[in-house]
Write an enzyme that holds these catalytic residues in place. Structure first.
Site, PDB file in Angstrom:
ATOM      1  N   TYR A  33       0.835  -1.191   0.000  1.00 42.15           N
ATOM      2  CA  TYR A  33       0.000   0.000   0.000  1.00 42.15           C
ATOM      3  C   TYR A  33       0.872   1.244   0.000  1.00 42.15           C
ATOM      4  O   TYR A  33       2.087   1.174   0.219  1.00 42.15           O
ATOM      5  CB  TYR A  33      -0.941   0.009   1.205  1.00 42.15           C
ATOM      6  N   ARG A  52       8.451   4.571  -4.208  1.00 39.49           N
ATOM      7  CA  ARG A  52       8.443   3.586  -3.125  1.00 39.49           C
ATOM      8  C   ARG A  52       7.428   2.481  -3.404  1.00 39.49           C
ATOM      9  O   ARG A  52       7.685   1.305  -3.118  1.00 39.49           O
ATOM     10  CB  ARG A  52       8.148   4.257  -1.785  1.00 39.49           C
ATOM     11  N   ARG A 100      -7.242 -20.456  -2.078  1.00 38.78           N
ATOM     12  CA  ARG A 100      -6.244 -20.252  -1.037  1.00 38.78           C
ATOM     13  C   ARG A 100      -5.114 -21.274  -1.142  1.00 38.78           C
ATOM     14  O   ARG A 100      -5.307 -22.485  -0.986  1.00 38.78           O
ATOM     15  CB  ARG A 100      -6.894 -20.329   0.345  1.00 38.78           C
ATOM     16  N   HIS A 102      -0.610 -20.996  -0.404  1.00 37.58           N
ATOM     17  CA  HIS A 102       0.456 -20.077  -0.041  1.00 37.58           C
ATOM     18  C   HIS A 102       1.297 -19.637  -1.234  1.00 37.58           C
ATOM     19  O   HIS A 102       1.711 -18.487  -1.315  1.00 37.58           O
ATOM     20  CB  HIS A 102       1.359 -20.705   1.027  1.00 37.58           C
ATOM     21  N   LYS A 148       6.586  -1.783   2.080  1.00 33.63           N
ATOM     22  CA  LYS A 148       5.354  -1.221   2.666  1.00 33.63           C
ATOM     23  C   LYS A 148       4.211  -2.203   2.400  1.00 33.63           C
ATOM     24  O   LYS A 148       3.328  -1.976   1.576  1.00 33.63           O
ATOM     25  CB  LYS A 148       5.069   0.167   2.084  1.00 33.63           C
ATOM     26  N   GLU A 181      12.217   2.497  14.424  1.00 33.79           N
ATOM     27  CA  GLU A 181      11.323   3.577  14.003  1.00 33.79           C
ATOM     28  C   GLU A 181      10.074   3.543  14.863  1.00 33.79           C
ATOM     29  O   GLU A 181       9.956   2.733  15.775  1.00 33.79           O
ATOM     30  CB  GLU A 181      10.973   3.440  12.513  1.00 33.79           C
TER      31      GLU A 181
END
Length: 284
Positions: A33, A52, A100, A102, A148, A181
């Site tokens: 995201y 990014r 589903r 992996h 991210k 952070e």
């Protein structure tokens, strides 16, 4: 006016927006995201954020589902339809919908794309109205925080712990005893000697776009930054601490774990950096 969302090629009412239950973002957190602040109807540092996003997609081995020009059009349209002049735009891309399993789905499975926007209060008129407090917690996140990704459970738990403690943010301490952070922010420290310290980039932290923009502004202003590590002891002895992010801007932290930071007031360095960033927004 009802909010509008973009979901996989369609603009729909936010209340009706949905993705399939087998979307890999929902099942595995298999996606990334990005968030961009909007100031006076302008995107702030869009190039840094989209760079990014592209990097996160590469690290996830996920091909960009939209070219940058097409994504830019979607962002502008979402802002227009939602009449956003001050707020943020949120983009989420997942590996798509498949039964589903992996392992990655087949090559013919299209990625899922969601873009939304919401209003926020305007940029604070003065730093005195924009302070906060923090707690410290062990950093329990995964080993690729430079991506991210949607895998934010440790961040959620850390931010909730901060809220329950009456604090603004949780500052995370890595297993080596050094600051990584915040749960959703970059951490800047001014030590007893007046040196501004910022952690070096590695897989343990997100390369913050506000951080990157500020480093450029600070260099042009002739303000030195020591890029390296900051120990927990240095953090607790700091003269100043402030946080940065796309929506935290430059936020001074006046108390850490219930104790005053420095003399418990906004420091000169934070004031300088806040003023630089305010000018950066005004010029955008």
């Amino acid at each position: 006016m009802s909010r509008i969302a973009y979901v996989n090629g369609r603009y729909v009412a936010h209340a009706d927006a949905a993705v399939a239950i087998d979307d890999r973002g929902y099942q595995f957190g298999d996606g990334v995201y990005e968030v961009i602040y909007v100031h006076r109807a302008r995107l702030i540092d869009p190039g840094l954020h989209l760079d990014r996003l592209d990097r996160s997609l590469r690290e996830m081995r996920l091909a960009p589902p939209l070219g940058r020009a097409a994504l830019g059009h979607v962002i502008r349209e979402i802002l227009r339809r939602n009449r956003i002049t001050t707020g943020l735009v949120y983009m989420q891309i997942t590996r798509g919908v498949e039964r589903r399993d992996h392992a990655f789905p087949g090559r013919d499975v299209p990625a899922s794309v969601v873009v939304t926007a919401k209003r926020l209060p305007p940029f604070p008129s003065a730093i005195a109205h924009w302070t906060g407090s923090a707690i410290t917690l062990p950093d329990q996140r995964w080993a690729r925080c430079d991506i991210k990704s949607l895998n934010l459970l440790p961040n959620v738990l850390a931010r909730q712990a901060a809220r329950e403690a009456g604090a603004t943010e949780a500052i995370l301490i890595g297993p080596d005893g050094n600051v990584t952070e915040g749960a959703a922010t970059s951490v800047w420290v001014v030590d007893r000697a007046g040196t501004l310290i910022l952690r070096h980039l590695d897989a343990r932290i997100l390369p913050g776009c506000t951080r990157e923009a500020l480093l450029d502004l600070l260099e042009r202003a002739g303000i030195a930054v020591r890029i390296g590590v900051c120990s927990e002891a240095e953090l607790r002895a700091a003269r100043e601490i402030f946080l940065t992010s796309a929506t935290s801007f430059v936020k001074p932290i006046l108390r850490l774990d219930g104790q005053p930071v420095g003399d418990g007031t906004i420091g000169d360095v934070a004031r300088q950096v806040f003023a630089l960033y305010a000018r950066h927004l005004a010029a955008a």
